[in-house]
Design a protein around this motif. Structure first.
Motif, PDB file in Angstrom:
ATOM      1  N   SER A   1      -7.986 -15.282 145.502  1.00  0.00           N
ATOM      2  CA  SER A   1      -7.824 -16.714 145.253  1.00  0.00           C
ATOM      3  C   SER A   1      -9.102 -17.329 144.689  1.00  0.00           C
ATOM      4  CB  SER A   1      -7.419 -17.428 146.544  1.00  0.00           C
ATOM      5  OG  SER A   1      -8.466 -17.372 147.509  1.00  0.00           O
ATOM      6  N   LEU A   2     -10.269 -16.847 145.151  1.00  0.00           N
ATOM      7  CA  LEU A   2     -11.537 -17.332 144.606  1.00  0.00           C
ATOM      8  C   LEU A   2     -11.662 -16.994 143.126  1.00  0.00           C
ATOM      9  CD1 LEU A   2     -14.235 -16.640 147.358  1.00  0.00           C
ATOM     10  CD2 LEU A   2     -13.084 -18.773 146.813  1.00  0.00           C
ATOM     11  N   TYR A   3     -11.252 -15.799 142.776  1.00  0.00           N
ATOM     12  CA  TYR A   3     -11.354 -15.389 141.374  1.00  0.00           C
ATOM     13  C   TYR A   3     -10.414 -16.224 140.500  1.00  0.00           C
ATOM     14  CZ  TYR A   3     -11.389 -12.487 137.198  1.00  0.00           C
ATOM     15  OH  TYR A   3     -11.504 -12.041 135.902  1.00  0.00           O
ATOM     16  N   ASN A   4      -9.222 -16.512 140.997  1.00  0.00           N
ATOM     17  CA  ASN A   4      -8.278 -17.335 140.231  1.00  0.00           C
ATOM     18  C   ASN A   4      -8.807 -18.752 140.031  1.00  0.00           C
ATOM     19  OD1 ASN A   4      -6.464 -15.191 140.050  1.00  0.00           O
ATOM     20  ND2 ASN A   4      -5.386 -15.788 141.939  1.00  0.00           N
ATOM     21  N   ASP A   5      -9.572 -19.247 141.013  1.00  0.00           N
ATOM     22  CA  ASP A   5     -10.127 -20.605 140.938  1.00  0.00           C
ATOM     23  C   ASP A   5     -11.576 -20.613 140.468  1.00  0.00           C
ATOM     24  OD1 ASP A   5      -7.730 -21.581 141.954  1.00  0.00           O
ATOM     25  OD2 ASP A   5      -8.424 -21.520 144.037  1.00  0.00           O
ATOM     26  N   ARG A   6     -12.047 -19.534 139.880  1.00  0.00           N
ATOM     27  CA  ARG A   6     -13.475 -19.381 139.568  1.00  0.00           C
ATOM     28  C   ARG A   6     -14.012 -20.495 138.664  1.00  0.00           C
ATOM     29  NH1 ARG A   6     -10.397 -15.928 136.770  1.00  0.00           N
ATOM     30  NH2 ARG A   6     -10.730 -15.565 134.529  1.00  0.00           N
ATOM     31  N   LYS A   7     -13.183 -21.044 137.799  1.00  0.00           N
ATOM     32  CA  LYS A   7     -13.643 -22.089 136.893  1.00  0.00           C
ATOM     33  C   LYS A   7     -13.852 -23.419 137.606  1.00  0.00           C
ATOM     34  CE  LYS A   7     -11.477 -20.086 132.782  1.00  0.00           C
ATOM     35  NZ  LYS A   7     -10.523 -20.308 131.660  1.00  0.00           N
ATOM     36  N   GLN A   8     -13.430 -23.496 138.871  1.00  0.00           N
ATOM     37  CA  GLN A   8     -13.553 -24.738 139.623  1.00  0.00           C
ATOM     38  C   GLN A   8     -14.709 -24.738 140.617  1.00  0.00           C
ATOM     39  OE1 GLN A   8      -9.057 -24.627 140.642  1.00  0.00           O
ATOM     40  NE2 GLN A   8      -9.574 -26.817 140.658  1.00  0.00           N
ATOM     41  N   TRP A   9     -15.370 -23.583 140.826  1.00  0.00           N
ATOM     42  CA  TRP A   9     -16.429 -23.565 141.834  1.00  0.00           C
ATOM     43  C   TRP A   9     -17.665 -22.759 141.459  1.00  0.00           C
ATOM     44  CZ3 TRP A   9     -18.002 -19.017 144.307  1.00  0.00           C
ATOM     45  CH2 TRP A   9     -17.187 -17.898 144.087  1.00  0.00           C
ATOM     46  N   VAL A  10     -17.557 -21.784 140.557  1.00  0.00           N
ATOM     47  CA  VAL A  10     -18.724 -20.983 140.168  1.00  0.00           C
ATOM     48  C   VAL A  10     -19.610 -21.823 139.248  1.00  0.00           C
ATOM     49  CG1 VAL A  10     -19.515 -18.891 139.022  1.00  0.00           C
ATOM     50  CG2 VAL A  10     -17.398 -18.856 140.374  1.00  0.00           C
ATOM     51  N   PRO A  11     -20.897 -22.006 139.573  1.00  0.00           N
ATOM     52  CA  PRO A  11     -21.778 -22.855 138.755  1.00  0.00           C
ATOM     53  C   PRO A  11     -21.798 -22.470 137.282  1.00  0.00           C
ATOM     54  CG  PRO A  11     -22.852 -22.293 140.821  1.00  0.00           C
ATOM     55  CD  PRO A  11     -21.589 -21.499 140.776  1.00  0.00           C
ATOM     56  N   LEU A  12     -21.669 -21.180 136.987  1.00  0.00           N
ATOM     57  CA  LEU A  12     -21.700 -20.728 135.604  1.00  0.00           C
ATOM     58  C   LEU A  12     -20.592 -21.370 134.773  1.00  0.00           C
ATOM     59  CD1 LEU A  12     -22.654 -18.765 133.361  1.00  0.00           C
ATOM     60  CD2 LEU A  12     -21.116 -17.060 134.335  1.00  0.00           C
ATOM     61  N   PHE A  13     -19.390 -21.528 135.361  1.00  0.00           N
ATOM     62  CA  PHE A  13     -18.255 -22.084 134.629  1.00  0.00           C
ATOM     63  C   PHE A  13     -18.286 -23.612 134.587  1.00  0.00           C
ATOM     64  CE2 PHE A  13     -16.865 -17.887 135.896  1.00  0.00           C
ATOM     65  CZ  PHE A  13     -16.159 -17.430 134.785  1.00  0.00           C
ATOM     66  N   MET A  14     -19.138 -24.231 135.385  1.00  0.00           N
ATOM     67  CA  MET A  14     -19.183 -25.693 135.444  1.00  0.00           C
ATOM     68  C   MET A  14     -20.488 -26.252 134.881  1.00  0.00           C
ATOM     69  SD  MET A  14     -17.459 -26.442 139.178  1.00  0.00           S
ATOM     70  CE  MET A  14     -18.863 -25.758 140.067  1.00  0.00           C
ATOM     71  N   LYS A  15     -21.208 -25.447 134.098  1.00  0.00           N
ATOM     72  CA  LYS A  15     -22.513 -25.877 133.611  1.00  0.00           C
ATOM     73  C   LYS A  15     -22.435 -27.117 132.721  1.00  0.00           C
ATOM     74  CE  LYS A  15     -23.984 -22.073 131.771  1.00  0.00           C
ATOM     75  NZ  LYS A  15     -24.904 -21.108 131.116  1.00  0.00           N
ATOM     76  N   GLU A  16     -21.334 -27.320 132.046  1.00  0.00           N
ATOM     77  CA  GLU A  16     -21.200 -28.472 131.163  1.00  0.00           C
ATOM     78  C   GLU A  16     -20.479 -29.633 131.835  1.00  0.00           C
ATOM     79  OE1 GLU A  16     -19.753 -27.552 127.321  1.00  0.00           O
ATOM     80  OE2 GLU A  16     -21.020 -25.788 127.069  1.00  0.00           O
ATOM     81  N   THR A  17     -20.264 -29.534 133.146  1.00  0.00           N
ATOM     82  CA  THR A  17     -19.645 -30.610 133.922  1.00  0.00           C
ATOM     83  C   THR A  17     -20.726 -31.393 134.653  1.00  0.00           C
ATOM     84  OG1 THR A  17     -17.629 -29.310 134.268  1.00  0.00           O
ATOM     85  CG2 THR A  17     -18.013 -31.167 135.755  1.00  0.00           C
ATOM     86  N   PHE A  18     -20.826 -32.680 134.361  1.00  0.00           N
ATOM     87  CA  PHE A  18     -21.844 -33.481 135.035  1.00  0.00           C
ATOM     88  C   PHE A  18     -21.430 -33.706 136.485  1.00  0.00           C
ATOM     89  CE2 PHE A  18     -23.638 -37.551 136.434  1.00  0.00           C
ATOM     90  CZ  PHE A  18     -24.983 -37.285 136.239  1.00  0.00           C
ATOM     91  N   GLY A  19     -22.280 -33.281 137.397  1.00  0.00           N
ATOM     92  CA  GLY A  19     -21.974 -33.395 138.816  1.00  0.00           C
ATOM     93  C   GLY A  19     -22.978 -34.189 139.613  1.00  0.00           C
ATOM     94  N   ALA A  20     -24.035 -34.703 138.972  1.00  0.00           N
ATOM     95  CA  ALA A  20     -25.056 -35.520 139.650  1.00  0.00           C
ATOM     96  C   ALA A  20     -25.634 -34.814 140.872  1.00  0.00           C
ATOM     97  CB  ALA A  20     -24.484 -36.877 140.049  1.00  0.00           C
TER      98      ALA A  20
END
Length: 712
Positions: free
Chosen positions: A393-412
């Motif tokens: 389940s973590l792998y399926n949701d990897r784009k929602q929690w792994v920092p590498l996939f969220m580098k272009e998402t501003f998270g403050a």
């Protein structure tokens, strides 16, 4: 009969006329108690006997209490504190606890006559133990001590030994223990908010809304009228959301109260990097319908402005509710909560420590997507983890929690573990799992007040002081002038980290130059590693892009970009790399909003805004009734807005009150419906059509722009 014991029957006391009232000077002198002494109240009896006991050298305790059918006292006894026999409650007879009980019989019996007079009916003054006036302790809190404890409790100051010392005016006079203080605090809390939790919460919310009409809350009841779900947001939180709606965290794992209702705060980050609340809920259960109910009410409270990013736990019910209510919002999963679940899901494996270390290394140290995919597959194969559903389940949701996939998402800063700790500490010291519902609501307000005070102090510090520069670079001075001190400190940490970086030129393609910046970092295994990042620099358009994406992720340029700027002799960065979000000189609306605790020392701007809100609210209620009236109000508001922006009006204090040139008409008459024209509308009670059986109470149906937001 013992010479030290005298008694009189109850009948004799009721009809006899030989008894006399004890004079105040006799109470002060500590005279010996006698049968027939009369008092006006139980407090007078206790004061008299306590004074006598203090002089003699023993403590007192109330025993043998009996009341009538209506609960009024009929008689009671005040005895020596060593009355009774010790009964051990220890698990082991070899570890007995110390006891003060000696079976002492010294006491006075007091009966209450039908006319309300308290009369001593029996006196025993003989003790079976030694007496010592200097060592006697009387467990009683005076009014001053109770007041100190109450003030500390409302200020969320934890009870400690210092509280006992203060309440007794010195160590040598400490007579009450911690239990006495906690009992006093509990009694005051109960009287402060009422007896019933649900009723007390309703009254508390109404008081807050009366102080600020933009306070919003919704209470959800089941078919039997039992409180099921609760949501509220103060006016300041609603205004702050307008400035910081880019990222919101929603957490249901923090704590539950005594009813098992999980606390669900909506948390954001202000311009100092501090946690800030956008509302809070208490839920009866964690199903999809409940989360949808909460999200929709929160969204309505925030004038239907959905956040750009929402961070939640990896809960299927929450994920489904987010897809339903926030279809256009990017949904991220909390990294800290996921990593915290590693032990419960992987501990059963023999090579658990290796798996944990390997997994953290993949999550935190992967530079490219290809590297992540390759190392994840290697971990699954090496440790035979194909059948682990949690990892799948973590792998399926990897784009929602792994920092590498969220580098272009501003998270403050909220998408990493660094900021999660401060969010979870928001309510620490104010509430816990044993806190009642009414106590929680009150302490929530105190926690919010403390956060507002911290933000005010940070604003003052950023305005009146500057963090000294650590380099001669012009862009450091540039950020020092515009950013808040806390954010500027984070930028300076990147300048310090530049010491570990080396830059080399790779090549150029037209105006775009490519550099490689090597950085040194410490991995999860504690080993120092060298990592190379590519940085592209467009000299014509002045655009810099680094592979680490710290600017896109946090809004602060990274050490790798700084290294390239130094290499290119750049002294200033363009405005696109200075975010308004972190600036200290921007006037933000929420700083002018008054709250339920801001009655004292209210600033003039706060008073003005409260009056404006009240007036605009009344105008909006009338304007929505017809299209013509709506167009009339909007046309004049637009004209007024343009005149104010163009400085076409005279706003000097010297000309205050001269508004003859303003296009303002006489106020429209408010339809009172038999009530005073200035009185706010009463709350509405509606049935939610979307959830059968849900009875929802909307206590505030006005959005921030003054429009009616209640469901029709």
């Amino acid at each position: 009969m013992d010479n030290n014991i005298t008694s009189t029957s109850v009948d004799e006391i009721n009809i006899g006329d030989n008894s006399t009232h004890v004079r105040s000077e006799e109470r002060d002198e500590g005279v010996e108690p006698k049968v027939g002494m009369k008092f006006n109240s139980e407090e007078e009896v206790r004061t008299f006997y306590s004074k006598y006991a203090t002089i003699q050298g023993f403590g007192i305790a109330k025993i043998s209490v009996k009341g009538d059918d209506e609960g009024k006292p009929k008689y009671f006894s005040l005895a020596c504190s060593r009355n009774g026999n010790y009964v051990s409650t220890a698990n082991s007879g070899f570890n007995p606890r110390p006891s003060t009980k000696t079976g002492c019989k010294a006491k006075i019996n007091v009966v209450v006559r039908s006319d309300g007079v308290f009369v001593i009916s029996k006196v025993s003054i003989n003790h079976n133990h030694g007496l010592s006036p200097s060592k006697s302790r009387h467990r009683k809190l005076d009014s001053a001590a109770k007041r100190i404890l109450d003030i500390n409790d409302q200020a969320t100051i934890e009870l400690s030994e210092s509280s006992l010392v203060i309440s007794a005016s010195g160590h040598e006079r400490v007579s009450n223990n911690e239990k006495d203080c906690r009992n006093s605090i509990a009694k005051v809390r109960n009287s402060r908010l009422g007896v019933g939790d649900a009723e007390a919460v309703c009254k508390f919310f109404k008081r807050m809304q009366q102080r600020n009409p933009n306070f919003y809350h919704v209470m959800d009841f089941d078919e039997e009228g039992r409180l099921r779900n609760l949501f509220w947001a103060d006016a300041r939180s609603r205004a702050a959301y307008e400035s910081f709606l880019d990222v919101v965290s929603f957490d249901t794992t923090y704590m539950t109260n005594e009813y098992g209702m999980p606390l669900t705060p909506f948390v954001g980050v202000n311009h100092h990097g501090q946690s800030i609340l956008f509302g809070c809920g208490l839920l009866s259960c964690k199903d999809i319908d409940t989360y949808i109910w909460l999200f929709r009410n929160w969204l309505e409270c925030m004038s239907w402005q959905a956040p750009k990013v929402i961070v939640t736990d990896q809960c299927k019910s929450i994920q489904a509710a987010v897809r339903e209510v926030f279809p256009n919002t990017q949904h991220c999963l909390c990294l800290k909560q996921i990593m915290r679940k590693i032990p419960e899901n992987l501990r059963r494996f023999n090579e658990y420590k290796k798996i944990k270390r390997y997994l953290k290394s993949i999550v935190y140290e992967s530079i490219t997507i290809n590297e992540f995919e390759r190392r994840w597959a290697e971990m699954i194969d090496e440790f035979d983890l194909r059948q682990n559903e949690w990892l799948a389940s973590l792998y399926n949701d990897r784009k929602q929690w792994v920092p590498l996939f969220m580098k272009e998402t501003f998270g403050a800063g909220m998408l990493t573990t660094q900021h999660s700790k401060s969010m979870n500490l928001f309510f620490d010291g104010c509430v816990n799992s044993k806190t009642t519902l009414k106590q929680f609501v009150e302490q929530y307000d105190q926690a919010l007040k403390r956060k507002v005070e911290n933000e005010s102090l940070a604003d003052s510090s950023s305005f009146n002081s500057k963090i000294p520069l650590i380099s001669h670079f012009g862009f450091e001075k540039q950020f020092q002038e515009v950013y808040t001190n806390d954010i500027f400190k984070q930028f300076q940490s990147e300048i310090r980290g530049m010491v570990y970086c080396n830059v080399s030129f790779v090549g150029s393609d037209g105006h775009v130059s490519t550099f490689q910046v090597s950085d040194v970092s410490k991995g999860e295994d504690g080993i120092t590693k060298k990592v190379v990042y590519n940085v592209q620099y467009n000299e014509d358009q002045f655009e810099v892009l680094c592979l680490c994406r710290l600017f896109e992720f946090m809004g602060i340029i990274c050490r790798h970009i700084i290294k390239v700027l130094v290499e290119k002799n750049v002294n200033e960065v363009p405005d696109q790399y200075i975010l308004d979000r972190w600036k200290k000189d921007i006037k933000r609306t929420h700083t002018y909003v008054t709250n339920c605790y801001d009655d004292l020392g209210m600033k003039e701007q706060h008073v003005r805004q409260r009056c404006l809100y009240s007036q605009f609210s009344q105008i909006s209620e009338m304007a929505v009734e017809s299209a013509k009236m709506y167009e009339f109000v909007m046309k004049n508001l637009q004209l007024l807005h343009e005149r104010m922006l163009s400085n076409d009006c005279c706003f000097d204090d010297a000309n205050e009150g001269d508004c003859s040139d303003l296009p303002i008409c006489s106020p429209l008459k408010v339809r009172s419906n038999g009530r005073p024209p200035m009185k706010r509308k009463e709350s509405k009670v509606c049935m939610s059509k979307s959830n059968k059986g849900r009875k929802v109470v909307y206590e505030n149906n006005h959005s921030l722009d003054g429009t009616d937001t209640a469901p029709h």
